[in-house]
Design an enzyme around this catalytic site. Sequence first.
Site, PDB file in Angstrom:
ATOM      1  N   CYS A  47      -5.959 -30.055  23.705  1.00  0.00           N
ATOM      2  CA  CYS A  47      -7.397 -29.774  23.690  1.00  0.00           C
ATOM      3  C   CYS A  47      -7.859 -29.514  22.248  1.00  0.00           C
ATOM      4  CB  CYS A  47      -7.686 -28.566  24.592  1.00  0.00           C
ATOM      5  SG  CYS A  47      -9.430 -28.228  24.814  1.00  0.00           S
ATOM      6  N   CYS A  74     -13.355 -20.605  20.687  1.00  0.00           N
ATOM      7  CA  CYS A  74     -14.026 -21.144  21.873  1.00  0.00           C
ATOM      8  C   CYS A  74     -13.971 -20.112  22.999  1.00  0.00           C
ATOM      9  CB  CYS A  74     -13.298 -22.397  22.344  1.00  0.00           C
ATOM     10  SG  CYS A  74     -13.280 -23.727  21.136  1.00  0.00           S
ATOM     11  N   CYS A  84     -10.873 -19.560  25.332  1.00  0.00           N
ATOM     12  CA  CYS A  84      -9.617 -19.138  24.696  1.00  0.00           C
ATOM     13  C   CYS A  84      -9.789 -17.883  23.845  1.00  0.00           C
ATOM     14  CB  CYS A  84      -9.080 -20.267  23.815  1.00  0.00           C
ATOM     15  SG  CYS A  84      -8.856 -21.803  24.711  1.00  0.00           S
ATOM     16  N   CYS A 130      -4.840 -23.120  16.045  1.00  0.00           N
ATOM     17  CA  CYS A 130      -5.454 -24.290  16.689  1.00  0.00           C
ATOM     18  C   CYS A 130      -4.893 -25.610  16.160  1.00  0.00           C
ATOM     19  CB  CYS A 130      -6.961 -24.262  16.486  1.00  0.00           C
ATOM     20  SG  CYS A 130      -7.435 -24.286  14.753  1.00  0.00           S
TER      21      CYS A 130
HETATM   22  S1  SF4 Z   1      -9.696 -23.231  21.314  1.00  0.00           S
HETATM   23 FE1  SF4 Z   1      -9.440 -23.620  23.519  1.00  0.00          FE
HETATM   24  S2  SF4 Z   1     -11.285 -24.669  24.215  1.00  0.00           S
HETATM   25 FE2  SF4 Z   1     -11.292 -24.690  21.958  1.00  0.00          FE
HETATM   26  S3  SF4 Z   1     -10.441 -26.671  21.453  1.00  0.00           S
HETATM   27 FE3  SF4 Z   1      -8.728 -25.210  21.474  1.00  0.00          FE
HETATM   28  S4  SF4 Z   1      -7.876 -25.186  23.567  1.00  0.00           S
HETATM   29 FE4  SF4 Z   1      -9.874 -26.258  23.597  1.00  0.00          FE
END
Ligand code: SF4
Length: 249
Positions: free
Chosen positions: A130, A213, A216, A239
């Site tokens: 993601c 986000c 998360c 991330c």
């Molecule tokens: S922080 Fe969470 S929602 Fe945002 S891009 Fe990464 S996995 Fe996806």
Amino acid sequence: MTTIAPVQTELTSSFDSWQLVFFSRLNRRFEHASAEEILRWAITDFGAGLSIGTSFGANGMVMIDMALRIDPDVDIFYIDTGYFFPETYDLIDRAQRHYQRTFRRITPTLSIEDHEEAHGRLYQIDPDRCCHLRKVEPLTQALRDSTAWVTALRRDQSKTRASTSVVRWNARHNVVKIAPLVHWDENEIWDYVDKHNVPYNALHDQSYPSIGCWPCTRAVAPGEDPRAGRWAGMSKTECGLHWANGGGI
Ligand code: SF4
């Protein structure tokens, strides 16, 4: 017949050694420099090739404020994953009004609706993928025309960030990566915010020291690590924008 491979190897290795010397000299020069000094050097030397990336945390807001005092036209971009908190979108609006500037908005290829239709709730089942689709790939697009990338990373934020260099080469995006705030701590950030009336995310006043986000990120309890609210309950701590294959990039 002579093959081309040894020549390439020689060039690569000499480029690597040159790079090592170049960046270690710069890091020695900037290890005790102020954030303003580092930022001023970066803005002056890289000019229009310099891009400041932000996710609108308190560090990022300090970086924006400091940079705009040096150059009101400096390029500032953000990656809108589509999963921002409403408070983050509100901050973006307030900050753009405050600084009378529009920040460059980069979006992933797919909207949230299309992304979830294609992959489901990837943040639950494969958050690395993601983040790759909604952060790392868009970063490539954001830095396509840049020669330098400024981030607001601080060494005291986490173990993974403890050895962050002030200046380094980022091979993934072919840019010089610069982190003027590496030496700062949380108190210095908030002193700067108060002193200069820097806009900040309302969630910081609701026990969210680190904001990403909404799926998360959660609030942290008193005494918890400031980044404990990011990907809580998972082994993931980064991330992928600044960390890959077990090391900082
Ligand atoms: S922080 Fe969470 S929602 Fe945002 S891009 Fe990464 S996995 Fe996806």
